[in-house]
Design an enzyme around this catalytic site. Structure first.
Site, mmCIF file in Angstrom:
data_model
loop_
_atom_site.group_PDB
_atom_site.id
_atom_site.type_symbol
_atom_site.label_atom_id
_atom_site.label_comp_id
_atom_site.label_asym_id
_atom_site.label_seq_id
_atom_site.Cartn_x
_atom_site.Cartn_y
_atom_site.Cartn_z
ATOM 1 N N ASP A 43 30.247 38.259 54.705
ATOM 2 C CA ASP A 43 31.148 37.178 54.301
ATOM 3 C C ASP A 43 31.212 36.027 55.304
ATOM 4 O OD1 ASP A 43 31.823 38.549 51.998
ATOM 5 O OD2 ASP A 43 33.652 39.416 52.828
ATOM 6 N N LYS A 67 39.315 34.152 51.842
ATOM 7 C CA LYS A 67 38.697 33.947 50.530
ATOM 8 C C LYS A 67 39.243 34.919 49.502
ATOM 9 C CE LYS A 67 36.095 37.830 50.905
ATOM 10 N NZ LYS A 67 36.201 39.014 50.010
#
Length: 326
Positions: free
Chosen positions: A163, A20
């Site tokens: 995350d 990401k």
């Protein structure tokens, strides 16, 4: 004579999960638990970790690494053996922790061997370890026939790392709390990026501590963060030039203080035509936004010719998913 009976081959499930970029990362004050409140806008990109989970007798969980394809991070000058040296291959590995947490939650007696293919830079601010954990959750959920739905997997994921739930979800999303409270965000079309890793990783806790130091020295008034509405509008518009104007990362000054050469890499990308440049998350991977796919490829080639390892990707990309043939 009876025919020989051969034991069935162990079953294997292969899953990929994305790295990401934080297209916006606002950091609030430290919390009592040692974390910081954040308002992050995540964008999953087409650089995937891969986990192959194979059934093994007993309840043990083991892990190994397989070299990545030459065209991906993990086998170039900043990868390969150096990447492997920085990845724990024991109970400290996030994929192992994820599988063990699922095993406990679903009361599973079987074990698994996890083979990792790492393409996201290690300690690079792109959530590679979190992607490993997400992939392991999805792979073992299928391998062990746990039947857990996405919401249950996300709860387990949040206990592994901030995350990990986003690596399960993919796409674009706002993350609040420590990043684990997710709300999907609309994004139109694809945004094209060039990623540049650097040989030495940055410790995320160290970067946050440096941000605290910088803020304390400046006497800054730190408040609870909110998601950046301008970035959300830019993602929904699908216009890279609009997004380029509003990208932000509160951790960037701290990353630059700890790794000063990053400033030169940021400047080099801008000189070669990037619409915008920022440190990804806690760094030290640098992300450059291009105006389109061809522009990103040209930029990657230019940076490579100038001695940097550079790779074109796009986002939003899908979340953790089982690969064909698994």
């Amino acid at each position: 004579m009876s025919p020989a009976v051969h034991p069935a081959s162990p079953r294997t499930v292969r899953v990929q999960a994305p790295g990401k970029i934080n297209v916006s990362l606002r950091v609030g004050p430290p919390r009592d638990d040692g974390y910081h409140s954040v308002a992050s806008i995540y964008l999953a990109v087409s650089l995937y970790e891969e986990v192959a989970a194979t059934s093994v007798p007993g309840g043990g969980i083991t892990v190994s690494m397989k070299p990545a394809d030459p065209q991906h991070f993990g086998s170039g000058p900043t990868g390969g053996q150096e990447q492997e040296a920085n990845v724990p291959l024991d109970a400290g590995n996030l994929a192992v922790r994820a599988a063990a947490a699922l095993q406990d939650a679903a009361q599973v007696g079987d074990g698994a061997h996890l083979e990792l293919v790492k393409r996201v830079p290690v300690a690079g601010g792109m959530g590679g370890g979190s992607a490993d954990a997400a992939a392991a959750l999805v792979a073992c959920n299928a391998l062990w026939d746990c039947g857990l739905e996405a919401e249950s997997l996300s709860r387990i994921a949040a206990g592994i790392g901030a995350d990990v739930p986003f690596a399960l979800l993919g796409g674009a999303a706002v993350g609040l709390g420590i990043g684990e409270r997710l709300t999907p965000a609309p994004a139109t079309g694809l945004f094209h990026w060039v990623l540049v890793p650097t040989p030495a990783g940055l410790s995320t806790p160290r970067v946050y501590a440096e941000l605290d130091r910088i803020r304390a020295e400046a006497g800054a008034d730190v408040v609870e963060p909110a998601a950046d509405a301008n970035v959300l509008r830019a993602l929904e518009s699908g216009d890279p030039a609009t997004l380029a104007e509003v990208l932000n990362n509160d951790l960037e000054p701290a990353a630059l203080a700890l790794a000063p050469p990053l400033a030169g890499i940021l400047a080099q990308g801008r000189r070669h035509g990037a619409l915008a440049a920022l440190v990804s998350g806690s760094g030290p991977t640098v992300a450059f936004l291009g105006s389109g796919a061809e522009d990103a490829v040209r930029l990657a080639h230019s940076l490579t010719r100038n001695g940097l390892e550079a790779f074109a990707v796009h986002g939003p990309a899908g979340g953790a998913s089982i690969l064909p043939g698994a």
